[in-house]
Write a protein that holds these residues in place. Structure first.
Motif, PDB file in Angstrom:
ATOM      1  N   GLN A  80       0.812  -1.224   0.000  1.00  0.00           N
ATOM      2  CA  GLN A  80       0.000   0.000   0.000  1.00  0.00           C
ATOM      3  C   GLN A  80       0.844   1.273   0.000  1.00  0.00           C
ATOM      4  O   GLN A  80       0.297   2.377  -0.074  1.00  0.00           O
ATOM      5  N   TYR A  81       2.178   1.134   0.098  1.00  0.00           N
ATOM      6  CA  TYR A  81       2.996   2.313   0.363  1.00  0.00           C
ATOM      7  C   TYR A  81       4.201   2.409  -0.563  1.00  0.00           C
ATOM      8  O   TYR A  81       4.576   1.452  -1.234  1.00  0.00           O
ATOM      9  N   SER A  82       4.834   3.565  -0.529  1.00  0.00           N
ATOM     10  CA  SER A  82       6.075   3.799  -1.257  1.00  0.00           C
ATOM     11  C   SER A  82       7.246   3.165  -0.507  1.00  0.00           C
ATOM     12  O   SER A  82       7.478   3.497   0.658  1.00  0.00           O
ATOM     13  N   PRO A  83       8.010   2.275  -1.142  1.00  0.00           N
ATOM     14  CA  PRO A  83       9.184   1.716  -0.471  1.00  0.00           C
ATOM     15  C   PRO A  83      10.159   2.794   0.006  1.00  0.00           C
ATOM     16  O   PRO A  83      10.782   2.655   1.063  1.00  0.00           O
ATOM     17  N   TYR A  84      10.280   3.861  -0.768  1.00  0.00           N
ATOM     18  CA  TYR A  84      11.192   4.950  -0.377  1.00  0.00           C
ATOM     19  C   TYR A  84      10.743   5.590   0.937  1.00  0.00           C
ATOM     20  O   TYR A  84      11.550   5.809   1.849  1.00  0.00           O
ATOM     21  N   VAL A 137      12.863  -1.524  -0.830  1.00  0.00           N
ATOM     22  CA  VAL A 137      13.029  -1.107   0.568  1.00  0.00           C
ATOM     23  C   VAL A 137      14.431  -1.444   1.054  1.00  0.00           C
ATOM     24  O   VAL A 137      15.130  -0.607   1.640  1.00  0.00           O
ATOM     25  N   GLN A 138      14.862  -2.686   0.799  1.00  0.00           N
ATOM     26  CA  GLN A 138      16.202  -3.092   1.225  1.00  0.00           C
ATOM     27  C   GLN A 138      17.264  -2.233   0.544  1.00  0.00           C
ATOM     28  O   GLN A 138      18.254  -1.824   1.163  1.00  0.00           O
ATOM     29  N   GLY A 139      17.062  -1.974  -0.732  1.00  0.00           N
ATOM     30  CA  GLY A 139      18.028  -1.169  -1.465  1.00  0.00           C
ATOM     31  C   GLY A 139      18.140   0.242  -0.930  1.00  0.00           C
ATOM     32  O   GLY A 139      19.242   0.804  -0.846  1.00  0.00           O
ATOM     33  N   PHE A 140      17.010   0.836  -0.577  1.00  0.00           N
ATOM     34  CA  PHE A 140      17.038   2.188  -0.019  1.00  0.00           C
ATOM     35  C   PHE A 140      17.668   2.194   1.378  1.00  0.00           C
ATOM     36  O   PHE A 140      18.355   3.154   1.751  1.00  0.00           O
ATOM     37  N   ILE A 141      17.435   1.144   2.155  1.00  0.00           N
ATOM     38  CA  ILE A 141      17.970   1.115   3.513  1.00  0.00           C
ATOM     39  C   ILE A 141      19.493   1.022   3.505  1.00  0.00           C
ATOM     40  O   ILE A 141      20.180   1.756   4.225  1.00  0.00           O
TER      41      ILE A 141
END
Length: 332
Positions: A80-84, A137-141
């Motif tokens: 439901q959300y933006s991974p960023y 998500v993992q990539g941004f983290i």
């Protein structure tokens, strides 16, 4: 063995959401005092019986009233959300409370079609996009997006020294595979669907890809736990959870009822069968009974950690249940 708590901030019959949050705050302090490893809070929408709709906000409050226990989401409904934005929310939490934040992620749609429309402002993503969303998500983290990714040039702020732990909440081999491929921990939802645990945990280990952030696989399972001085007392307390689950599945009043208001002899044959089915999602009994059943579950699934959830009417009895559970953990 580490043991942890998932709390959905359940609202007891006759109480308010505000009181449910008071109970969650009191419970996290008790959990820290008792030596529980993690305390996760859930995300539920448009329900009269569960107060927790925004785990990130509730996590910030709970982390601020504790000092050492890990605080996490069980879980953020990623489709439901933006991974960023999810990554930035949890990086902020990790910067505020270093070494204490867990990002638990679920694939659940969060409710019916109308709820999904409202959560996404009419821009629903397919649930099949979950592996891609998790990878982002993992990539941004940890800044591991491939160089050719369209978002590779942007950073998820703040660029703090420590990173939140990432966990995938799953009920089947599909979620286990996603967790393994993305170097996340895997939390099996035994309290929702107990039948596929062995296959899911095996698939997770088979799929796991080590990373600097997560060098080895970590498995846990969340299970309903009701523990009292005797089996008989635990069975009585669990009646409120039995009836609550029946009500949730029927879509009726989902506040947790008092056990004294429930007469099991009034249940239909279908409801009695449903209760028997739901009891497979739970461990109920005296400390000796609960210890035996938790040990069997741990050994059957080959778990590193257990997480308990207790949705009963009497909050004082709920605290006592977790006190017994903490004592049991040392002998698992």
């Amino acid at each position: 063995m580490n043991i942890s708590i998932l709390d959905q901030s359940p609202i007891a019959d006759g109480e308010t959401p505000e009181k449910a949050f008071e109970h969650t705050r009191e419970l996290v302090k008790l959990a820290e005092d008792l030596g529980f490893h993690r305390f996760w809070v859930a995300e539920h929408h448009s329900t009269s019986g569960l107060a927790g709709s925004s785990p990130e906000i509730l996590m910030s409050h709970l982390a601020s009233v504790t000092s050492s226990i890990r605080i996490g989401s069980g879980g953020v409904l990623l489709p439901q959300y933006s991974p960023y934005k999810v990554a930035e929310n949890f990086k902020v939490l990790e910067a505020l409370f270093p070494g204490r934040i867990d990002l638990g992620i679920g694939r659940s749609p969060g409710g019916g079609n109308t709820i999904r429309e409202a959560l996404t402002d009419g821009h629903k993503k397919s649930l099949s996009a979950f592996p891609r969303l998790l990878q982002e998500v993992q990539g941004f983290i940890d800044r591991s997006l491939p160089g050719n990714h369209p978002y590779a040039s942007i950073k998820a702020s703040p660029m703090s020294a420590s990173l939140p732990e990432t966990w995938v909440l799953g009920l089947s081999e599909r979620g286990a595979r996603d967790a393994g491929k993305q170097s996340a921990g895997f939390m099996f939802g035994h309290f929702i669907s107990p039948n596929q645990g062995v296959d899911a945990v095996r698939k997770y280990h088979d799929s796991f890809v080590p990373s600097e952030r997560q060098p080895r696989p970590v498995t846990a399972a969340c299970v309903f736990i009701v523990c009292a001085p005797t089996d008989e007392e635990a069975e009585h307390l669990a009646l409120s959870q039995d009836q609550w689950l029946l009500n949730v599945e029927k879509g009726t009043n989902t506040k947790v009822p008092a056990p004294n208001s429930i007469d099991p002899s009034n249940w239909t044959q279908e409801e009695q069968e449903k209760v028997r089915h739901n009891r497979r999602r739970a461990v109920i009994g005296s400390p000796a009974t609960v210890q035996k059943q938790l040990r069997e579950l741990r050994d059957k699934l080959g778990l590193d950690e257990l997480m308990g959830i207790t949705n009963i009417y009497d909050f004082e009895a709920k605290k006592i249940s977790f006190q017994y559970t903490a004592d049991i953990a040392g002998n698992l």
